[in-house]
Each structure stands twice: as structure tokens, then as C-alpha cells.
Design a protein around this motif. Structure first.
Motif, short mmCIF file in Angstrom:
data_model
loop_
_atom_site.label_atom_id
_atom_site.label_comp_id
_atom_site.label_asym_id
_atom_site.label_seq_id
_atom_site.Cartn_x
_atom_site.Cartn_y
_atom_site.Cartn_z
N ALA A 22 34.11 -61.28 16.78
CA ALA A 22 35.28 -60.40 16.87
C ALA A 22 34.94 -58.96 17.25
CB ALA A 22 36.01 -60.39 15.52
N ALA A 23 33.66 -58.59 17.26
CA ALA A 23 33.28 -57.21 17.56
C ALA A 23 33.77 -56.80 18.95
CB ALA A 23 31.76 -57.06 17.47
N ARG A 24 34.14 -55.55 19.07
CA ARG A 24 34.68 -55.10 20.35
C ARG A 24 33.62 -55.20 21.44
NH1 ARG A 24 34.18 -49.98 17.67
NH2 ARG A 24 32.70 -48.59 18.73
N PRO A 25 34.02 -55.36 22.70
CA PRO A 25 33.07 -55.57 23.79
C PRO A 25 31.99 -54.50 23.83
CG PRO A 25 35.30 -55.94 24.55
CD PRO A 25 35.42 -55.40 23.16
N GLY A 26 30.76 -54.94 23.95
CA GLY A 26 29.63 -54.04 24.08
C GLY A 26 29.08 -53.49 22.77
N PRO A 84 28.91 -67.81 32.48
CA PRO A 84 29.54 -66.83 33.37
C PRO A 84 29.20 -65.40 32.96
CG PRO A 84 31.12 -68.52 32.73
CD PRO A 84 29.90 -68.73 31.89
N ALA A 85 29.20 -64.51 33.91
CA ALA A 85 28.82 -63.12 33.66
C ALA A 85 29.68 -62.51 32.55
CB ALA A 85 28.96 -62.30 34.94
N ARG A 86 29.01 -61.75 31.69
CA ARG A 86 29.63 -60.96 30.60
C ARG A 86 30.27 -61.80 29.51
NH1 ARG A 86 30.35 -58.45 35.22
NH2 ARG A 86 32.41 -59.31 35.60
N THR A 87 29.94 -63.11 29.48
CA THR A 87 30.37 -63.94 28.35
C THR A 87 29.70 -63.45 27.07
OG1 THR A 87 30.64 -65.88 29.76
CG2 THR A 87 30.41 -66.29 27.40
N LEU A 144 18.39 -61.27 24.68
CA LEU A 144 18.33 -59.81 24.74
C LEU A 144 18.13 -59.31 26.18
CD1 LEU A 144 16.21 -58.93 21.58
CD2 LEU A 144 18.69 -59.08 21.83
N ARG A 145 17.26 -59.97 26.95
CA ARG A 145 17.04 -59.55 28.33
C ARG A 145 18.32 -59.65 29.16
NH1 ARG A 145 11.82 -61.93 27.92
NH2 ARG A 145 12.66 -63.91 28.65
N ALA A 146 19.00 -60.79 29.03
CA ALA A 146 20.23 -60.98 29.81
C ALA A 146 21.29 -59.98 29.40
CB ALA A 146 20.74 -62.41 29.62
N SER A 147 21.32 -59.63 28.14
CA SER A 147 22.33 -58.69 27.64
C SER A 147 22.02 -57.27 28.08
CB SER A 147 22.42 -58.77 26.12
OG SER A 147 22.76 -60.08 25.71
N ARG A 148 20.76 -56.89 28.01
CA ARG A 148 20.38 -55.54 28.41
C ARG A 148 20.47 -55.35 29.92
NH1 ARG A 148 15.46 -55.56 23.96
NH2 ARG A 148 16.81 -55.12 22.16
N ASP A 149 20.38 -56.46 30.68
CA ASP A 149 20.58 -56.40 32.12
C ASP A 149 22.06 -56.39 32.51
OD1 ASP A 149 17.88 -56.44 32.42
OD2 ASP A 149 17.74 -58.56 32.97
N GLY A 150 22.94 -56.56 31.52
CA GLY A 150 24.37 -56.55 31.80
C GLY A 150 24.93 -57.89 32.22
N LEU A 178 25.16 -60.63 30.24
CA LEU A 178 25.90 -61.22 29.12
C LEU A 178 26.23 -60.13 28.11
CD1 LEU A 178 23.83 -64.45 28.32
CD2 LEU A 178 26.01 -64.34 29.51
N ASP A 179 27.23 -60.41 27.27
CA ASP A 179 27.50 -59.57 26.10
C ASP A 179 26.95 -60.33 24.91
OD1 ASP A 179 28.40 -57.80 24.26
OD2 ASP A 179 30.53 -58.17 24.57
#
Length: 350
Positions: free
Chosen positions: A243-247, A121-124, A168-174, A176-177
Motif C-alpha cells: 500500500a505504500a505510495r509509489p517510490g 512490466p516496467a515500474r511494477t 534492488l538493482r532493477a529498482s534503483r535503475d528505475g 521496477l518499484d
């Protein structure tokens, strides 16, 4: 990610993971098992997924739910349905194929990660366990920073790098986190690889009456100097990444290592010395070393882990070797999919 933010305020430990639902893929393996146990100790609600089920669990300690599943045989649709049923807030991917043919490595190190990225799911939050071998050969003496261009020289390292690139691609595209923990050579209780093989050889010889003149261990040439980190410190790094904060670490590679290059030859001699076993080491014919990489020298720059995660290695290498001798046998396979194989020639003459 809301689930991580909420958990961060409600835990009992320093990382505040109480009740956070975490799925560890490859949780019966050496690294995955340690990650699962560390997360459970930090208060997370952990489910381990692999063909081997879950990691060994201590009576009275935090428990890890085990799901036996052949991830290698799952396509995107089955994986999506499984993930939807689990509804994790965070996924830790510790699956990896270390030995075997190129097709098997590509299936688990590359294609499984691509399917995972496409179906979450998005931003997991996704924490991918990568390998320092992705950097490829390094001559030194400068520490290897995460900004170094990766140039892997083996099938294993190339397929691991492709998995990293998916995250990395999915994360930089927003989408996933996600982040990648690029892990150095691992030591500590139950470690696989050369040091683990030597520790198990010592354990077997320790139960025997030594021959006249003592035991003889024959190994191929050990010319490399590598960065080593204790498996318990890797578990701590996983907890901090979860545990790191989002983003905070989204789209990042973070080196996890000891921060220094140590001659492998010296480490083998130190294991023998710490064991107290009457043994001498002799050179065997043929090449020694791992088929996974030809890198002869590696020292990771671990400053990013300190800055972003507050992580530093806490287990001294000497203590890690002592603990390896005390518990030399891995409880499960190395990568959660296949058991370890020993590429080194360990010979004894009496």
C-alpha cells in the motif's frame, strides 16, 4: 505506480487496497499464505500461485484465487506469458527454497527472482520476502541496520541475498518499484523451525498419558539468541509495503523483526512452561541448530519499517508462543515450494 495510487483512495480498510490486483508467488507456504490472507482482508484481489495452490480459507472470509503452477519449472518466456495474462498491479514473492541442494536453492532463491525482475512490466511494484540470515554471522550487541554489509555464510543465505540484489538493482535503475522485506525468525500459529517442532512435540505428548516422572525432551545445545517476529505481523508488513505510495520504498531493504535478541533456549523453556505439560528438558549429544546459518546472535534495527511503513510488531512474543501451542501444525509447506524439514533432534525417553 498508478494502480497503487488509485487503490489507496478507494479501500474500506486503513490500507485502502480494495480491488488492487495482487499476485502472491508461493502463496501456499507459511509466510506466503499469511501474506495472501492479510492482503485479502485489506480488500485486495489476491491470486496465490504455487505448486500447492492457495492458503487455507475461512468460510465467509475474503477469498484468495488459487493457481497451481510449478514456478521452478518455468523459464523466462513462460513466466512472461503467465504474468501478462494475470496483469497484476503488485507482485509479492514469497517463494524460497530452504532445504536441499545448492542447485535447488539457486533455482528458486536466485534464478527465479532474476527471471521475475526481467519479465515484469516496467515500474511494477515487487515486494520480495528476504531473510535476516542474509546478513550473516553477527556477534552483537548492536542492532543490525539495513546499511550493514551483508556477509552470508551458508548456501541458503547467499542465494537469498542474490535474489535481493536482483530486486534492488532493477529498482534503483528505475525498471521496477521494488523493495525487500528482510524477515527475522518467525513465530506464531503454524510456525516451522525449532519452535514449531517443539510445539508439535508438545501437542503429540498432550494427547498421551504421561509416563512416571513426566516426559523428557532431549535437544542439542541451544546457544543462539535470535530476533523473532510473529507471522501475523509479517502479513501486516506486506500489506503496508503493497500500500505504500509509489517510490516510497523503491530500492530499499526494510528489516521486519521483533527488535530484540532472545535466547532460543529461554523460548523453548517458555513453550514447555506455557503448555503445562509435565516435561523436563535434557541435553542430547550432537550439535543443535539450523544448517541455514551459524549466526549465534541477531537483533534487527526496525526503525526504518516504522518510518517508511508505519509498521511496528504488535504481537507480544509470549502471546505468539501461546498461539503457536494452540495451532502447532503448519497448513502448508514453509516456502510454497517444499514442505518443512526438521533439522533438530527431538527425542523423548520414558
Amino acid at each position: 505506480m498508478t494502480a497503487v495510487r488509485q487503490a489507496a483512495g478507494g479501500g474500506t480498510g486503513p490500507h485502502g487496497l480494495r480491488g488492487l490486483r495482487v499476485l502472491v508467488l508461493g502463496g501456499s507456504g507459511f509466510l506466503g499464505g499469511r501474506a495472501a490472507r492479510s492482503l485479502a482482508l485489506a480488500g485486495a484481489d489476491v491470486t496465490s500461485v504455487s505448486r500447492g495452490g492457495g492458503p487455507p480459507q475461512a468460510p465467509g472470509g475474503p477469498q484468495v484465487t488459487a493457481v497451481r503452477l510449478d514456478l521452478a519449472a518455468m523459464g523466462p518466456r513462460m513466466l512472461r506469458d503467465f504474468l501478462a495474462g494475470q496483469a497484476p498491479a503488485v507482485v509479492v514473492n514469497a517463494v524460497g527454497q530452504v532445504w536441499g541442494g545448492e542447485g535447488n536453492m539457486a533455482d528458486l532463491n536466485d534464478r527465479l527472482v532474476a527471471d521475475l525482475v526481467a519479465t515484469l512490466p516496467a515500474r511494477t511494484r515487487l515486494v520480495q520476502l528476504g531473510s535476516s540470515l542474509e546478513y550473516g554471522p553477527v556477534t552483537g550487541p548492536a542492532p543490525v541496520h539495513e546499511t550493514r554489509r551483508a556477509a552470508p555464510d551458508t548456501v541458503y543465505a547467499r542465494t537469498k541475498l542474490r535474489g535481493t540484489e536482483h530486486v534492488l538493482r532493477a529498482s534503483r535503475d528505475g525498471r521496477l518499484d521494488g523493495a525487500v522485506l528482510r524477515v527475522a525468525n518467525v513465530s506464531g500459529p503454524g510456525a516451522p523451525g525449532l519452535l514449531g517442532s517443539v510445539a508439535r512435540w508438545i501437542a503429540e505428548r498432550s494427547a498421551e498419558q504421561p509416563p512416571p516422572g513426566g516426559h523428557v525432551l532431549r535437544l542439542g545445545p541451544l546457544l543462539a539468541a535470535r530476533d523473532f517476529v510473529d507471522v501475523r505481523d509479517v502479513g501486516d508488513a506486506v500489506v503496508r509495503a503493497v500500500a505504500a505510495r509509489p517510490g516510497r520504498i523503491r530500492g530499499r531493504v526494510v528489516n521486519i523483526g521483533g527488535g530484540r535478541a532472545v535466547p532460543v533456549d529461554r523460548l523453548v523453556d517458555r513453550l514447555l512452561e506455557l503448555s503445562g505439560l509435565p516435561v523436563r528438558r535434557e541435553a542430547a549429544g550432537g550439535a543443535g541448530g539450523s544448517p541455514r546459518s551459524s549466526a549465534a546472535w541477531q537483533q534487527l534495527d526496525i526503525d526504518r519499517a516504522r518510518r517508511l511503513l508505519g509498521w511496528v510488531p504488535r504481537h507480544a512474543l509470549d502471546q505468539s508462543l501461546r498461539d503457536m501451542l494452540a495451532a502447532p501444525d503448519p497448513a502448508r509447506g514453509h516456502d510454497g515450494v517444499t514442505g518443512p524439514q526438521n533439522p533438530y533432534r527431538l527425542e523423548e525417553s520414558k
